[in-house]
Design an enzyme around this catalytic site. Sequence first.
Site, PDB file in Angstrom:
ATOM      1  N   ARG A  64     -20.584  34.366  25.660  1.00  0.00           N
ATOM      2  CA  ARG A  64     -20.632  32.995  26.165  1.00  0.00           C
ATOM      3  C   ARG A  64     -19.293  32.544  26.753  1.00  0.00           C
ATOM      4  O   ARG A  64     -19.260  31.846  27.773  1.00  0.00           O
ATOM      5  CB  ARG A  64     -21.035  32.049  25.032  1.00  0.00           C
ATOM      6  CG  ARG A  64     -22.402  32.328  24.432  1.00  0.00           C
ATOM      7  CD  ARG A  64     -23.534  31.957  25.382  1.00  0.00           C
ATOM      8  NE  ARG A  64     -24.836  32.274  24.819  1.00  0.00           N
ATOM      9  CZ  ARG A  64     -25.504  31.510  23.974  1.00  0.00           C
ATOM     10  NH1 ARG A  64     -24.983  30.360  23.570  1.00  0.00           N
ATOM     11  NH2 ARG A  64     -26.684  31.867  23.524  1.00  0.00           N
ATOM     12  N   ASP A 173     -26.726  13.053  20.663  1.00  0.00           N
ATOM     13  CA  ASP A 173     -26.334  14.455  20.614  1.00  0.00           C
ATOM     14  C   ASP A 173     -24.847  14.553  20.915  1.00  0.00           C
ATOM     15  O   ASP A 173     -24.296  13.708  21.630  1.00  0.00           O
ATOM     16  CB  ASP A 173     -27.136  15.279  21.625  1.00  0.00           C
ATOM     17  CG  ASP A 173     -27.226  16.737  21.217  1.00  0.00           C
ATOM     18  OD1 ASP A 173     -28.319  17.168  20.789  1.00  0.00           O
ATOM     19  OD2 ASP A 173     -26.206  17.437  21.303  1.00  0.00           O
TER      20      ASP A 173
END
Length: 305
Positions: A64, A173
């Site tokens: 990633r 979030d």
Amino acid sequence: MTMAGSAARHGMAGAKAESGGGARSDRANEYDLSDKDFRTIAAIIYDDAGIVLKPLKMALVYSRLARRVRALGLAGFGDYCNLVSSDAGHPERREMLAALTTNVTNFFRENHHFEHMRDVTLPPLLEAARQGGRVRFWSAGCSNGHEPYSIAMTILSLMPDANKYDIKILASDIDPYVVAFGRAGIYDAAAVEPIPMALRKRWFVSHEGGAHYKVVAEMQNLVSFRELNLIGQWPMTGVFQAIFCRNVLIYFDEATRETVWHRFCDYLDPAGFLYVGHSERVSGAASLRLATEASTTYRLRGEAR
């Protein structure tokens, strides 16, 4: 709090599941990720978001973040760690959090919660709203918006004119990308497939020639998307009649989970419900204040109400 990756930003996913392992990089061995660098990254993610990255996630971290190292034109992970450890590196820390997390969800995931909401939670609340009452729901770790819009559709299935009343859903979030995605309310055809046809036709409209679907304004107006860190400050002042926090806290250590469960109790209406993920169980001090109502569904104990 979310775990959001590139797939999520294209409407393919949503709630909270970190993948394991995977290819080391799309350019194998391009950089060296030392144990020291991994520990630095893991410590930052833990401090910033409460997420625990175990050594078995080293390959995932490499795959990633190698893209971020490359995009920034850095020589390797040593330079990347120096950047995210510096005051100037705070914007990149947000990018790092988004890159290291993955969303896996769909509309009406764990549907028994929405059935309970429809049959038990909502009828008295909607009647109270018709009499001028205030009704609030919280999707904590909302990801791309599948969960809060599922809550909204459940409300609208019983009260199509819910926008006329004081009914709101907070969708929060930690990841700004998924917050923006949910606020836009545009999903591909595969994402809306789990939605019952009657609800899909009523609350979504075709977008981009049918390749995507957009949430209609009446439903979108019920949901307010906000950035919020579950281990940070919570600016809300009122209580919620239902809190959804599902498959989020599994990425925290036990002490952090217990702290968040306990904080939820203070934000839960005396007659409200807390919905958690299928593999989660409330523990710690919160277990003394909450009683099991149904499968992975809790409410405050009588003495706590």
